[in-house]
Design an enzyme around this catalytic site. Structure first.
Site, mmCIF file in Angstrom:
data_model
loop_
_atom_site.group_PDB
_atom_site.id
_atom_site.type_symbol
_atom_site.label_atom_id
_atom_site.label_comp_id
_atom_site.label_asym_id
_atom_site.label_seq_id
_atom_site.Cartn_x
_atom_site.Cartn_y
_atom_site.Cartn_z
ATOM 1 N NE ARG A 1 -4.173 -1.634 0.292
ATOM 2 C CZ ARG A 1 -4.278 -2.911 -0.073
ATOM 3 N NH1 ARG A 1 -3.266 -3.514 -0.655
ATOM 4 N NH2 ARG A 1 -5.405 -3.573 0.119
ATOM 5 C CB SER B 1 -8.679 -1.445 4.091
ATOM 6 O OG SER B 1 -8.937 -2.748 3.646
ATOM 7 C CD GLU C 1 -5.725 1.208 2.294
ATOM 8 O OE1 GLU C 1 -6.644 1.823 1.738
ATOM 9 O OE2 GLU C 1 -5.558 -0.012 2.200
HETATM 10 N N1 EPU Z 1 -10.131 -10.359 10.367
HETATM 11 C C1 EPU Z 1 -10.861 -10.407 11.528
HETATM 12 N N2 EPU Z 1 -11.978 -9.634 11.626
HETATM 13 C C2 EPU Z 1 -12.401 -8.837 10.620
HETATM 14 C C3 EPU Z 1 -11.638 -8.781 9.440
HETATM 15 C C4 EPU Z 1 -10.517 -9.543 9.338
HETATM 16 O O1 EPU Z 1 -10.532 -11.115 12.461
HETATM 17 O O2 EPU Z 1 -13.430 -8.183 10.799
HETATM 18 C C5 EPU Z 1 -8.902 -11.169 10.255
HETATM 19 C C6 EPU Z 1 -9.128 -12.625 9.936
HETATM 20 O O3 EPU Z 1 -8.204 -13.371 10.704
HETATM 21 C C7 EPU Z 1 -8.751 -12.747 8.492
HETATM 22 C C8 EPU Z 1 -7.662 -11.704 8.358
HETATM 23 O O4 EPU Z 1 -8.075 -10.668 9.256
HETATM 24 O O5 EPU Z 1 -8.274 -14.014 8.185
HETATM 25 C C9 EPU Z 1 -7.503 -11.120 6.974
HETATM 26 O O6 EPU Z 1 -8.750 -10.644 6.506
HETATM 27 P P1 EPU Z 1 -9.038 -10.450 4.936
HETATM 28 O O7 EPU Z 1 -8.559 -11.619 4.161
HETATM 29 O O8 EPU Z 1 -10.455 -10.007 4.804
HETATM 30 O O9 EPU Z 1 -8.052 -9.290 4.531
HETATM 31 P P2 EPU Z 1 -7.643 -7.937 5.238
HETATM 32 O O10 EPU Z 1 -6.223 -8.045 5.646
HETATM 33 O O11 EPU Z 1 -8.637 -7.578 6.278
HETATM 34 C C10 EPU Z 1 -6.763 -6.966 2.957
HETATM 35 C C11 EPU Z 1 -6.845 -5.670 2.218
HETATM 36 C C12 EPU Z 1 -8.173 -5.552 1.481
HETATM 37 C C13 EPU Z 1 -8.283 -6.717 0.530
HETATM 38 C C14 EPU Z 1 -8.194 -8.014 1.343
HETATM 39 C C15 EPU Z 1 -8.196 -9.254 0.477
HETATM 40 C C16 EPU Z 1 -5.486 -4.137 3.531
HETATM 41 C C17 EPU Z 1 -5.461 -2.944 4.409
HETATM 42 N N3 EPU Z 1 -6.691 -4.561 3.150
HETATM 43 O O12 EPU Z 1 -7.761 -6.934 3.974
HETATM 44 O O13 EPU Z 1 -8.147 -4.351 0.723
HETATM 45 O O14 EPU Z 1 -9.498 -6.680 -0.183
HETATM 46 O O15 EPU Z 1 -6.939 -8.048 2.075
HETATM 47 O O16 EPU Z 1 -6.998 -9.337 -0.213
HETATM 48 O O17 EPU Z 1 -4.424 -4.648 3.165
HETATM 49 C C18 EPU Z 1 -8.761 -2.062 0.622
HETATM 50 O O18 EPU Z 1 -7.575 -1.791 0.563
HETATM 51 O O19 EPU Z 1 -9.652 -1.162 0.568
HETATM 52 C C19 EPU Z 1 -9.190 -3.443 0.783
HETATM 53 C C20 EPU Z 1 -10.467 -3.791 0.966
#
Ligand code: EPU
Length: 337
Positions: free
Chosen positions: A162, A237, A333
């Site tokens: 990012r 995010s 972000e």
């Molecule tokens: N999790 C929770 N609670 C929540 C959300 C997430 O416990 O409410 C934990 C879970 O353990 C899950 C882990 O977080 O396994 C990862 O969650 P997820 O795969 O949904 O991904 P993220 O890290 O929350 C990132 C990006 C998203 C992107 C997703 C999928 C960032 C800041 N965000 O989210 O990007 O869609 O991975 O690749 O890196 C964006 O930038 O606007 C965005 C949506």
């Protein structure tokens, strides 16, 4: 040249915040853009792309320049690859669909990311194991001092998680006007082992997926977890996933053995901010007309009529609470204006 005054930016930001721009113009060509930049009557200017990564907390006193440069073309094709140029004002997801329609692969995992092509390199957008930098060749950017176009190759952009040169040394100095991509025409490199993609493809009863199938699976996953900005104002995010020294994480594990993490290097791990926020009790919390999304704690939402400053205050409360509980600081972000 049509400059408007005191107009609402509500339809130009995905958070759906109703703040005014003192002056506003939408530019459709590079010539128009350079002429606007030369206007001395408006010393303060703010560039606006898809408005998908910003929190507007107050009226904008500047001239807001909406970058509406359209057009997508195939600039070269070789046996296995196609080289594509997309102008900055193209909607990202529509551009991804355009590529899929032509069977050009590489962007399918980034389906449905809000925003425009021109802002995609700034934060090196990414999703489901793929980042923009993986297919980015170069971009053209207008130097705001010289008003000349400069080319930034992939290696010039210092892409990171990012992050890019456009968030650091080059911040505020350029307007990205177009982006060139290298995509696959055959032997597509499918990335289906991240998160729920494989299980989603199973649900869809697809065993030998095409790039279009992967895109459809991602769309289904995103629609099940992330609010549609057309229906509920949000900016994806709101926070970045913090990268912390492994030692800090080991200490955290003593109190929270179930804490998830992803390795980043030998001595650093990434901790999902969504998990931190959920564990701190914020997931699904509403405060009148704004709050934390019920299915993805990383996303702050405007249920209608909220003020940017209220959402900002909520984000600060979340940051401080996370720090108090976990001793980890999470960074926003989105850009706060
Ligand atoms: N999790 C929770 N609670 C929540 C959300 C997430 O416990 O409410 C934990 C879970 O353990 C899950 C882990 O977080 O396994 C990862 O969650 P997820 O795969 O949904 O991904 P993220 O890290 O929350 C990132 C990006 C998203 C992107 C997703 C999928 C960032 C800041 N965000 O989210 O990007 O869609 O991975 O690749 O890196 C964006 O930038 O606007 C965005 C949506």
């Amino acid at each position: 040249m049509h400059i408007q005054h005191n107009i609402s930016l509500k339809k130009y930001n995905t958070f759906d915040l109703d703040v005014n721009a003192k002056h506003f113009i939408s530019v459709n060509t590079l010539t128009e853009l350079t002429s606007v930049l030369k206007l001395e009557d408006y010393p303060n200017k703010l560039m606006l792309g898809g408005g998908s990564n910003m929190l507007l907390t107050k009226n904008v006193e500047a001239l807001v320049i909406h970058i509406n440069l359209k057009g997508t073309s195939v600039i070269n094709e070789v046996a296995d690859h196609a080289f594509i140029k997309a102008n900055a004002g193209e909607n990202w997801h529509e551009f991804v669909l355009w590529c899929l329609d032509k069977n050009f692969g590489g962007l399918e995992n980034m389906s449905l990311i809000p925003g425009n092509v021109g802002t995609s390199p700034i934060q090196n957008i990414g999703a489901y194991g793929v980042e923009l930098k993986d297919s980015f060749v170069s971009c053209e950017a207008l130097n705001l001092n010289t008003l000349e176009i400069e080319v930034f190759k992939n290696e010039d952009c210092n892409f990171g998680y990012r992050n890019s040169i456009f968030k650091n040394e080059a911040k505020g100095k350029y307007i990205i006007t177009s982006v060139d991509f290298k995509l696959t025409k055959k032997k597509h490199q499918l990335q289906t082992n991240y998160g729920a993609i494989t299980s989603q493809l199973e649900v869809m009863q697809i065993s030998n997926p095409t790039i279009k199938d992967v895109s459809n699976a991602i769309i289904a996953i995103r629609q099940s977890k992330l609010p549609d900005p057309k229906k509920i104002g949000n900016s994806g995010s709101f926070f970045k996933n913090p990268v912390v020294p492994s030692k800090v994480f080991e200490a955290l594990k003593l109190s929270f053995p179930e804490a998830p993490s992803y390795p980043v290097s030998d001595n650093k791990v990434k901790v999902p901010a969504g998990w931190l926020i959920e564990t701190a009790g914020f997931k699904g919390k509403t405060f009148g007309n704004y709050g934390v999304h019920k299915k993805q704690a990383l996303v702050l939402v405007n249920y209608g009529g909220a003020k940017g400053e209220d959402i900002l205050a909520l984000s600060k409360l979340i940051q401080k609470t996370i720090y108090r509980i976990f001793n980890i600081w999470i960074e926003a972000e989105v850009n706060i204006l």
